[in-house]
Design a protein around this motif. Structure first.
Motif, PDB file in Angstrom:
ATOM      1  N   ARG A   1      37.668  28.494  35.743  1.00 37.16           N
ATOM      2  CA  ARG A   1      36.549  29.461  36.304  1.00 37.16           C
ATOM      3  C   ARG A   1      37.295  30.810  35.989  1.00 37.16           C
ATOM      4  NH1 ARG A   1      36.083  29.785  42.966  1.00 37.16           N
ATOM      5  NH2 ARG A   1      34.670  31.658  42.909  1.00 37.16           N
TER       6      ARG A   1
ATOM      7  N   SER B   1      35.823  33.976  34.029  1.00 33.93           N
ATOM      8  CA  SER B   1      35.832  35.517  34.263  1.00 33.93           C
ATOM      9  C   SER B   1      36.501  36.322  33.752  1.00 33.93           C
ATOM     10  CB  SER B   1      36.391  35.329  35.796  1.00 33.93           C
ATOM     11  OG  SER B   1      35.391  34.682  36.553  1.00 33.93           O
TER      12      SER B   1
ATOM     13  N   VAL C   1      47.189  30.661  40.689  1.00 36.11           N
ATOM     14  CA  VAL C   1      47.625  31.972  41.054  1.00 36.11           C
ATOM     15  C   VAL C   1      48.315  32.692  39.863  1.00 36.11           C
ATOM     16  CG1 VAL C   1      48.718  33.526  42.416  1.00 36.11           C
ATOM     17  CG2 VAL C   1      47.436  31.686  43.541  1.00 36.11           C
TER      18      VAL C   1
ATOM     19  N   ILE D   1      47.032  35.905  37.354  1.00 38.10           N
ATOM     20  CA  ILE D   1      47.748  37.159  37.152  1.00 38.10           C
ATOM     21  C   ILE D   1      47.920  37.627  35.696  1.00 38.10           C
ATOM     22  CG2 ILE D   1      49.916  38.170  37.408  1.00 38.10           C
ATOM     23  CD1 ILE D   1      50.117  36.827  40.379  1.00 38.10           C
TER      24      ILE D   1
ATOM     25  N   MET E   1      40.313  48.064  40.455  1.00 36.44           N
ATOM     26  CA  MET E   1      41.559  48.179  40.871  1.00 36.44           C
ATOM     27  C   MET E   1      42.570  49.142  40.399  1.00 36.44           C
ATOM     28  SD  MET E   1      44.117  44.826  41.757  1.00 36.44           S
ATOM     29  CE  MET E   1      44.584  44.402  40.105  1.00 36.44           C
ATOM     30  N   GLU E   2      42.426  48.937  38.920  1.00 35.92           N
ATOM     31  CA  GLU E   2      43.074  50.130  38.165  1.00 35.92           C
ATOM     32  C   GLU E   2      43.142  51.437  38.701  1.00 35.92           C
ATOM     33  OE1 GLU E   2      42.223  49.357  34.047  1.00 35.92           O
ATOM     34  OE2 GLU E   2      43.750  47.862  33.832  1.00 35.92           O
TER      35      GLU E   2
ATOM     36  N   ILE F   1      38.006  43.885  41.450  1.00 34.24           N
ATOM     37  CA  ILE F   1      38.892  43.103  40.331  1.00 34.24           C
ATOM     38  C   ILE F   1      38.011  43.329  39.077  1.00 34.24           C
ATOM     39  CG2 ILE F   1      40.094  41.358  39.315  1.00 34.24           C
ATOM     40  CD1 ILE F   1      41.049  40.561  42.470  1.00 34.24           C
ATOM     41  N   GLU F   2      38.634  44.025  38.052  1.00 35.85           N
ATOM     42  CA  GLU F   2      37.623  44.379  36.997  1.00 35.85           C
ATOM     43  C   GLU F   2      37.539  42.913  36.202  1.00 35.85           C
ATOM     44  OE1 GLU F   2      40.532  45.595  37.544  1.00 35.85           O
ATOM     45  OE2 GLU F   2      40.611  47.761  37.241  1.00 35.85           O
ATOM     46  N   MET F   3      36.248  42.294  35.896  1.00 32.04           N
ATOM     47  CA  MET F   3      35.811  41.218  35.318  1.00 32.04           C
ATOM     48  C   MET F   3      34.703  41.529  34.102  1.00 32.04           C
ATOM     49  SD  MET F   3      35.517  38.386  37.971  1.00 32.04           S
ATOM     50  CE  MET F   3      35.508  39.088  39.502  1.00 32.04           C
ATOM     51  N   ASN F   4      34.616  40.968  33.073  1.00 34.30           N
ATOM     52  CA  ASN F   4      33.469  40.960  32.178  1.00 34.30           C
ATOM     53  C   ASN F   4      32.746  39.673  32.136  1.00 34.30           C
ATOM     54  OD1 ASN F   4      34.537  43.425  31.194  1.00 34.30           O
ATOM     55  ND2 ASN F   4      35.875  42.274  29.948  1.00 34.30           N
TER      56      ASN F   4
ATOM     57  N   LEU G   1      35.860  34.623  41.094  1.00 32.71           N
ATOM     58  CA  LEU G   1      37.146  34.371  41.441  1.00 32.71           C
ATOM     59  C   LEU G   1      37.427  33.493  42.402  1.00 32.71           C
ATOM     60  CD1 LEU G   1      39.054  37.550  40.267  1.00 32.71           C
ATOM     61  CD2 LEU G   1      38.892  35.532  38.923  1.00 32.71           C
TER      62      LEU G   1
ATOM     63  N   VAL H   1      43.170  33.295  43.872  1.00 35.15           N
ATOM     64  CA  VAL H   1      43.540  33.785  42.771  1.00 35.15           C
ATOM     65  C   VAL H   1      43.250  35.559  42.755  1.00 35.15           C
ATOM     66  CG1 VAL H   1      42.690  34.071  40.111  1.00 35.15           C
ATOM     67  CG2 VAL H   1      42.903  31.955  41.304  1.00 35.15           C
TER      68      VAL H   1
ATOM     69  N   GLY I   1      46.293  36.644  44.555  1.00 37.83           N
ATOM     70  CA  GLY I   1      47.203  36.729  43.754  1.00 37.83           C
ATOM     71  C   GLY I   1      47.496  38.038  42.827  1.00 37.83           C
ATOM     72  N   ILE I   2      46.163  38.402  42.434  1.00 36.16           N
ATOM     73  CA  ILE I   2      46.119  39.332  41.251  1.00 36.16           C
ATOM     74  C   ILE I   2      46.247  40.933  42.062  1.00 36.16           C
ATOM     75  CG2 ILE I   2      44.444  40.722  39.746  1.00 36.16           C
ATOM     76  CD1 ILE I   2      43.151  37.878  39.302  1.00 36.16           C
TER      77      ILE I   2
ATOM     78  N   TYR J   1      50.227  41.037  43.235  1.00 40.12           N
ATOM     79  CA  TYR J   1      51.104  41.148  42.326  1.00 40.12           C
ATOM     80  C   TYR J   1      50.997  42.775  42.100  1.00 40.12           C
ATOM     81  CZ  TYR J   1      52.936  41.795  37.467  1.00 40.12           C
ATOM     82  OH  TYR J   1      53.460  42.057  36.261  1.00 40.12           O
TER      83      TYR J   1
ATOM     84  N   ARG K   1      52.821  44.962  44.712  1.00 43.15           N
ATOM     85  CA  ARG K   1      54.124  44.299  45.263  1.00 43.15           C
ATOM     86  C   ARG K   1      54.985  45.294  45.314  1.00 43.15           C
ATOM     87  NH1 ARG K   1      54.029  43.948  39.734  1.00 43.15           N
ATOM     88  NH2 ARG K   1      55.833  44.403  38.694  1.00 43.15           N
TER      89      ARG K   1
END
Lengths: 248, 248
Positions: free
Chosen positions: A124, A128, A237, A241, B191-192, B225-228, B233, B237, B240-241, B244, B247
Motif C-alpha cells: 500500500r 502511495s 514503518v 520512512i 510536511m516539508e 504527507i506528500e504523495m503522488n 497510508l 506508517v 512513523g514518517i 522520524y 525526532r
C-alpha cells in the motif's frame, strides 16, 4: 425486492461452487485455481478497476455495474467469509500479475517479510509513494492471504508484485544501473547521507532477522534509519520512512 | 531438574489463581485488578526493566533473576496463554502509568486509533524517535490488549501513555508553548514546509475517519504527507514518517 431473472441464486450450503469458494481460503487451492477472494465494497471496487473480478457473490444486492453476480443466502455468505463481522459482498478474483515497466525508477524488495499485515501495508505504501514494483523472496507470506489483501487496501491491484530469487534480481538491477540499498539497524550510513538518485532499489528484511547478510553485502549501500531511543522499528514503518524520503 | 523448595507449583486447571489469570484476557478484569499479562522472554525482560512484574508463570524454568515465580503444568500454560504457538513464560504485570516529564519536547496524540497493532506500533515508534509521551482519546483501543502489547515490543514500559480528553489536552499544550499539528490527507501544508520547532505535538487519527474535524481546527497547523499515488497510508506508517522527520 425484485430479482433480475438472469441472476443465479444459490441456497444450498453444500452446493459445489460454495465448497470451491470456501476452499480458496487455502493457499494450495488458490495456487491451483489461480483465484482468490476479496471482501467488502472498497476492495472489490479496486479489483474491478483492475479488471480482476470473475464473480461477485452477495446476499443483498451488488452496487456495481458488473455482469456476473451470484446471489446467495446469508448463511452461505457467512460460510464463505473470513471475517467475524457481517460481509455482504465477496468477489472471486483472478490472480493476474502486472508486468514491471522497462523504465522503472523505484523498486521495493522484501526479503522474508512474514507478517501479512506488514506485507500488505508495504505494498500500500509503495503505491502511495509511486514506487514501480515490489519484489519478494519465496519465503515472504502469500500475497493472496486475506489479511495481506486487506492491509493493501486494494493497492495490490495497481502495482506489479513479483516473487523471485533476490540474488538474481539484485544482480540484474545493478546491471540496469540501479543503486541497490539494504536497510540494516547496524548499517554505517545514516539515511540523511544517502542522496536520492534516478534509479534506486531498497531491500527490507524479515521482522526478526532483518535482511540476510549475503544480500546486505551484495547491495551497493547499507542504510540506517537514525534513532536515539529504543532502536526498534516495525518493518512496515521503516519501509514507510524510506519510501517517503526517496519518493518520486 | 531440581525444583527450588520455595517455588510454588500449581497442577490443577481449576485452581483459583489460574482462573484469575485467564480472566485477565478481559478488559473488565484488567481494569478491576490493575493487572495484565505479558508473554514471551523479550517482553518480560522489558517489563522487568520497568519494575512492572508481579509474578512470573512458567512450565519450564525462568531465565530471569526474579523472586516470585510460579511453576505450572503445560496444560495450564496453554489455558492462560493467548497465543497459538507454545508459550513457556508469562508474566503478570502491574499497570503503572509513567508520568510525563515537565520538560517534554515531542508529544504524540492518538485520536480514536482502533487497531491494537497500529496502537502498539505507534508507541514503539514514539520511543524509537525519543518522543516524551503518548496521549490517547478514550475511544482508542486498550493499551493492555495482548495484540497492542505485542506490537509495542515492550516500548510501552518506557513511555508515559495517558488516556484523556484531547480538547483539554490540546488547550493545555498550546498554553505550555507547544505547536500542535494535526495530520490530514487534505491539509494544505505539505510536511516539508513545516519546520521543526522546540515543542511540537502531533495528532494522528482513526483508521477510517482520520482526526476529528473540531480537533483539526483546534490544532495550530494541519500537515499533509506528500504523495503522488494512491493517497492512502496506514496510520502507523504515517506516524512513523512524521515522528522520524521531527525526532530529537
Amino acid at each position: 425486492m425484485c430479482y433480475d431473472n438472469r441472476m443465479e441464486y444459490i441456497e444450498s450450503l453444500t452446493n459445489s461452487r460454495v465448497k470451491q469458494w470456501v476452499r480458496l481460503h487455502h493457499k494450495k487451492d488458490r495456487d491451483r485455481t489461480g483465484l482468490f477472494l476479496v471482501e467488502g465494497e472498497h476492495l472489490i471496487q479496486e479489483a474491478l478497476k483492475a479488471d480482476a473480478v470473475e464473480t461477485i457473490i452477495t446476499d443483498t444486492a451488488s452496487p456495481f455495474e458488473f455482469g456476473h453476480v451470484i446471489k446467495v443466502t446469508g448463511g452461505i455468505m457467512k460460510k464463505i467469509s473470513d471475517n467475524v463481522s457481517e460481509v455482504h459482498l465477496i468477489a472471486v478474483c483472478r490472480q493476474r500479475q502486472l508486468s514491471p515497466d522497462n523504465d522503472m525508477k523505484r523498486v521495493l524488495i522484501l526479503d522474508g517479510v512474514q507478517d501479512p499485515g506488514n506485507m500488505g501495508t508495504l505494498i500500500r505504501t509503495a503505491v502511495s509513494f509511486s514506487f514501480d514494483a515490489v519484489y519478494c523472496s519465496e519465503d515472504c507470506c502469500d500475497l493472496y492471504n486475506e489479511k495481506t489483501i486487506r492491509s493493501t487496501q486494494g493497492a495490490m491491484f495497481h502495482i506489479p508484485v513479483v516473487r523471485c530469487d533476490l540474488h538474481d534480481l539484485v544482480s540484474g538491477l545493478q546491471k540496469d544501473g540501479f543503486t541497490v540499498i539494504a536497510t540494516a539497524l547496524d548499517a554505517s550510513e545514516p539515511m540523511e547521507q544517502i542522496l536520492p538518485e534516478e534509479h534506486m532499489a531498497f531491500i527490507l528484511g524479515n521482522e526478526g532477522q532483518g535482511v540476510h547478510k549475503e544480500l546486505q553485502m551484495q547491495a551497493d549501500r547499507r542504510l540506517r534509519i537514525e534513532m536515539n531511543g529504543f532502536e526498534s522499528l516495525n518493518v512496515a514503518v521503516a519501509g514507510g520512512i524510506v519510501m517517503y524520503r526517496y519518493r518520486i
